[in-house]
Design a protein around this motif. Structure first.
Motif, PDB file in Angstrom:
ATOM      1  N   MET A  46     -10.802 -90.577  76.700  1.00  0.00           N
ATOM      2  CA  MET A  46     -11.168 -91.868  77.265  1.00  0.00           C
ATOM      3  C   MET A  46     -12.441 -91.731  78.101  1.00  0.00           C
ATOM      4  O   MET A  46     -12.594 -90.797  78.869  1.00  0.00           O
ATOM      5  N   THR A  47     -13.360 -92.690  77.918  1.00  0.00           N
ATOM      6  CA  THR A  47     -14.550 -92.689  78.759  1.00  0.00           C
ATOM      7  C   THR A  47     -14.169 -93.068  80.184  1.00  0.00           C
ATOM      8  O   THR A  47     -13.096 -93.630  80.432  1.00  0.00           O
ATOM      9  N   ASP A  48     -15.068 -92.779  81.113  1.00  0.00           N
ATOM     10  CA  ASP A  48     -14.808 -93.143  82.500  1.00  0.00           C
ATOM     11  C   ASP A  48     -14.606 -94.648  82.642  1.00  0.00           C
ATOM     12  O   ASP A  48     -13.717 -95.104  83.361  1.00  0.00           O
ATOM     13  N   ARG A  49     -15.444 -95.434  81.953  1.00  0.00           N
ATOM     14  CA  ARG A  49     -15.330 -96.893  82.053  1.00  0.00           C
ATOM     15  C   ARG A  49     -14.015 -97.385  81.452  1.00  0.00           C
ATOM     16  O   ARG A  49     -13.353 -98.259  82.025  1.00  0.00           O
ATOM     17  N   LYS A  50     -13.643 -96.835  80.312  1.00  0.00           N
ATOM     18  CA  LYS A  50     -12.386 -97.256  79.702  1.00  0.00           C
ATOM     19  C   LYS A  50     -11.213 -96.893  80.601  1.00  0.00           C
ATOM     20  O   LYS A  50     -10.264 -97.680  80.754  1.00  0.00           O
ATOM     21  N   SER A  51     -11.247 -95.726  81.211  1.00  0.00           N
ATOM     22  CA  SER A  51     -10.176 -95.322  82.130  1.00  0.00           C
ATOM     23  C   SER A  51     -10.107 -96.254  83.337  1.00  0.00           C
ATOM     24  O   SER A  51      -9.028 -96.631  83.794  1.00  0.00           O
ATOM     25  N   GLU A  52     -11.286 -96.642  83.831  1.00  0.00           N
ATOM     26  CA  GLU A  52     -11.351 -97.565  84.968  1.00  0.00           C
ATOM     27  C   GLU A  52     -10.725 -98.908  84.598  1.00  0.00           C
ATOM     28  O   GLU A  52      -9.924 -99.469  85.356  1.00  0.00           O
ATOM     29  N   LEU A  53     -11.096 -99.420  83.430  1.00  0.00           N
ATOM     30  CA  LEU A  53     -10.549-100.706  82.988  1.00  0.00           C
ATOM     31  C   LEU A  53      -9.046-100.604  82.759  1.00  0.00           C
ATOM     32  O   LEU A  53      -8.296-101.532  83.106  1.00  0.00           O
ATOM     33  N   ALA A  54      -8.608 -99.514  82.179  1.00  0.00           N
ATOM     34  CA  ALA A  54      -7.174 -99.332  81.930  1.00  0.00           C
ATOM     35  C   ALA A  54      -6.389 -99.341  83.235  1.00  0.00           C
ATOM     36  O   ALA A  54      -5.309 -99.953  83.337  1.00  0.00           O
ATOM     37  N   GLU A  55      -6.912 -98.661  84.249  1.00  0.00           N
ATOM     38  CA  GLU A  55      -6.241 -98.628  85.548  1.00  0.00           C
ATOM     39  C   GLU A  55      -6.227-100.003  86.195  1.00  0.00           C
ATOM     40  O   GLU A  55      -5.210-100.436  86.760  1.00  0.00           O
ATOM     41  N   ASN A  56      -7.347-100.709  86.115  1.00  0.00           N
ATOM     42  CA  ASN A  56      -7.407-102.053  86.680  1.00  0.00           C
ATOM     43  C   ASN A  56      -6.454-103.011  85.967  1.00  0.00           C
ATOM     44  O   ASN A  56      -5.776-103.826  86.609  1.00  0.00           O
ATOM     45  N   LEU A  57      -6.408-102.903  84.645  1.00  0.00           N
ATOM     46  CA  LEU A  57      -5.484-103.747  83.874  1.00  0.00           C
ATOM     47  C   LEU A  57      -4.035-103.455  84.252  1.00  0.00           C
ATOM     48  O   LEU A  57      -3.208-104.376  84.357  1.00  0.00           O
ATOM     49  N   LYS A  58      -3.736-102.198  84.462  1.00  0.00           N
ATOM     50  CA  LYS A  58      -2.383-101.825  84.871  1.00  0.00           C
ATOM     51  C   LYS A  58      -2.018-102.473  86.199  1.00  0.00           C
ATOM     52  O   LYS A  58      -0.913-103.018  86.355  1.00  0.00           O
ATOM     53  N   ARG A  59      -2.950-102.444  87.141  1.00  0.00           N
ATOM     54  CA  ARG A  59      -2.688-103.045  88.455  1.00  0.00           C
ATOM     55  C   ARG A  59      -2.506-104.559  88.347  1.00  0.00           C
ATOM     56  O   ARG A  59      -1.622-105.140  88.982  1.00  0.00           O
ATOM     57  N   VAL A  60      -3.347-105.198  87.551  1.00  0.00           N
ATOM     58  CA  VAL A  60      -3.230-106.646  87.386  1.00  0.00           C
ATOM     59  C   VAL A  60      -1.911-107.002  86.699  1.00  0.00           C
ATOM     60  O   VAL A  60      -1.225-107.955  87.087  1.00  0.00           O
ATOM     61  N   ASP A  61      -1.547-106.213  85.688  1.00  0.00           N
ATOM     62  CA  ASP A  61      -0.276-106.468  85.001  1.00  0.00           C
ATOM     63  C   ASP A  61       0.905-106.315  85.962  1.00  0.00           C
ATOM     64  O   ASP A  61       1.869-107.095  85.900  1.00  0.00           O
ATOM     65  N   GLU A  62       0.819-105.329  86.841  1.00  0.00           N
ATOM     66  CA  GLU A  62       1.889-105.149  87.824  1.00  0.00           C
ATOM     67  C   GLU A  62       1.972-106.347  88.763  1.00  0.00           C
ATOM     68  O   GLU A  62       3.065-106.785  89.139  1.00  0.00           O
ATOM     69  N   ARG A  63       0.815-106.885  89.143  1.00  0.00           N
ATOM     70  CA  ARG A  63       0.805-108.076  90.001  1.00  0.00           C
ATOM     71  C   ARG A  63       1.443-109.271  89.283  1.00  0.00           C
ATOM     72  O   ARG A  63       2.244-110.007  89.873  1.00  0.00           O
ATOM     73  N   ILE A  64       1.080-109.458  88.035  1.00  0.00           N
ATOM     74  CA  ILE A  64       1.648-110.584  87.273  1.00  0.00           C
ATOM     75  C   ILE A  64       3.157-110.383  87.091  1.00  0.00           C
ATOM     76  O   ILE A  64       3.945-111.324  87.266  1.00  0.00           O
ATOM     77  N   SER A  65       3.559-109.155  86.767  1.00  0.00           N
ATOM     78  CA  SER A  65       4.989-108.864  86.568  1.00  0.00           C
ATOM     79  C   SER A  65       5.780-109.127  87.848  1.00  0.00           C
ATOM     80  O   SER A  65       6.869-109.720  87.812  1.00  0.00           O
ATOM     81  N   SER A  66       5.243-108.697  88.982  1.00  0.00           N
ATOM     82  CA  SER A  66       5.919-108.909  90.262  1.00  0.00           C
ATOM     83  C   SER A  66       6.008-110.394  90.589  1.00  0.00           C
ATOM     84  O   SER A  66       7.042-110.877  91.074  1.00  0.00           O
ATOM     85  N   ALA A  67       4.940-111.114  90.325  1.00  0.00           N
ATOM     86  CA  ALA A  67       4.949-112.555  90.588  1.00  0.00           C
ATOM     87  C   ALA A  67       5.950-113.269  89.694  1.00  0.00           C
ATOM     88  O   ALA A  67       6.648-114.195  90.132  1.00  0.00           O
ATOM     89  N   CYS A  68       6.026-112.852  88.431  1.00  0.00           N
ATOM     90  CA  CYS A  68       7.003-113.442  87.519  1.00  0.00           C
ATOM     91  C   CYS A  68       8.425-113.167  88.002  1.00  0.00           C
ATOM     92  O   CYS A  68       9.278-114.069  88.011  1.00  0.00           O
ATOM     93  N   ALA A  69       8.684-111.927  88.396  1.00  0.00           N
ATOM     94  CA  ALA A  69      10.023-111.560  88.876  1.00  0.00           C
ATOM     95  C   ALA A  69      10.403-112.385  90.099  1.00  0.00           C
ATOM     96  O   ALA A  69      11.529-112.887  90.214  1.00  0.00           O
ATOM     97  N   ALA A  70       9.455-112.556  91.018  1.00  0.00           N
ATOM     98  CA  ALA A  70       9.722-113.334  92.231  1.00  0.00           C
ATOM     99  C   ALA A  70       9.998-114.798  91.925  1.00  0.00           C
ATOM    100  O   ALA A  70      10.753-115.463  92.643  1.00  0.00           O
ATOM    101  N   ALA A  71       9.395-115.292  90.853  1.00  0.00           N
ATOM    102  CA  ALA A  71       9.562-116.695  90.478  1.00  0.00           C
ATOM    103  C   ALA A  71      10.698-116.908  89.480  1.00  0.00           C
ATOM    104  O   ALA A  71      10.931-118.041  89.050  1.00  0.00           O
ATOM    105  N   GLY A  72      11.376-115.818  89.101  1.00  0.00           N
ATOM    106  CA  GLY A  72      12.449-115.936  88.119  1.00  0.00           C
ATOM    107  C   GLY A  72      11.949-116.240  86.722  1.00  0.00           C
ATOM    108  O   GLY A  72      12.639-116.872  85.916  1.00  0.00           O
TER     109      GLY A  72
END
Length: 239
Positions: free
Chosen positions: A1-27
């Motif tokens: 993985m390139t540095d940029r791709k790794s950076e994007l992958a990590e950022n996407l993971k964090r955003v997905d975790e935020r969305i998942s947590s928000a969904c869980a909180a909202a049922g």
């Protein structure tokens, strides 16, 4: 993985975790919310990396940047959303690559989009952009129609050849009664969505929330969130 791709992958993971947590909180189930990555000002190379990482929805707000980028990425399995204020002289170009135009806010734009879609032999999904800081009958500074205009605009889209009414979009307002009250603004949008679906049952898309307020949008019931900097980070602007 390139540095940029790794950076994007990590950022996407964090955003997905935020969305998942928000969904869980909202049922809500995680798959009820679709991430649209706003790629405006970022290069086509980033779009390619996002596609490799599984992103299928990207958004742009300026045709002069979006058109060449969409052309360079035409081989990718992407849905392109146009989210910026759209002038009628850019409609023909936008109709050539966009799958959804989220910023429909006036009758003249509906007419122009319909003609362009027909000319291109394509069907365009349309969202009516609602400006929750607009006075009745006026357009807000960042575009959008007043809530009172929703029924008329949705009906125009629904009847226009080449167009499809998919739902609503808003940006959290900077002024008016909803300034600083993002969740209340998004809840108001959901009320308008319910009204829209009474007349147009298939218009279920609600696009709301960005990097700073996606949790409030998910809590209110948004089906799509538009996230740019939280995924792509600080990058030099194009042009």
């Amino acid at each position: 993985m390139t540095d940029r791709k790794s950076e994007l992958a990590e950022n996407l993971k964090r955003v997905d975790e935020r969305i998942s947590s928000a969904c869980a909180a909202a049922g809500r189930e995680r798959d009820e919310v679709t991430l649209i990555v706003v790629t405006k000002t970022y290069p086509a190379s980033d779009v390619r990396l996002l596609a490799e990482l599984g992103i299928r929805h990207v958004a742009e707000n300026r045709d002069q940047d979006a058109a060449p980028k969409a052309g360079a990425c035409a081989d990718l399995p992407l849905n392109w959303h146009f989210v910026g204020q759209l002038q009628t002289n850019k409609v023909r170009s936008v109709a050539g690559y966009a799958h959804v135009v989220q910023s429909v806010d006036r009758p003249r734009l509906v007419t122009a989009l319909s003609a362009a879609a027909e000319g291109a032999g394509r069907e365009l999904g349309c969202l009516v952009q609602i400006a929750l800081d607009a006075e009745s009958g006026e357009r807000a500074a960042r575009g959008g129609a007043a809530p009172e205009q929703l029924a008329e605009l949705a009906e125009l889209v629904a009847k226009a050849p080449g167009l499809r009414i998919d739902g609503l979009m808003t940006v959290a307002p900077l002024s008016g009664e909803y300034a600083g009250r993002e969740q209340a603004a998004f809840e108001r949008l959901m009320e308008l969505s319910s009204r829209l679906r009474a007349d147009h049952p298939a218009a279920t898309m609600v696009s709301a929330g960005m990097s700073a307020d996606l949790e409030q949008a998910v809590a209110a019931g948004a089906t799509h969130v538009r996230v740019g900097t939280a995924v792509l980070g600080a990058r030099p602007r194009l042009g």
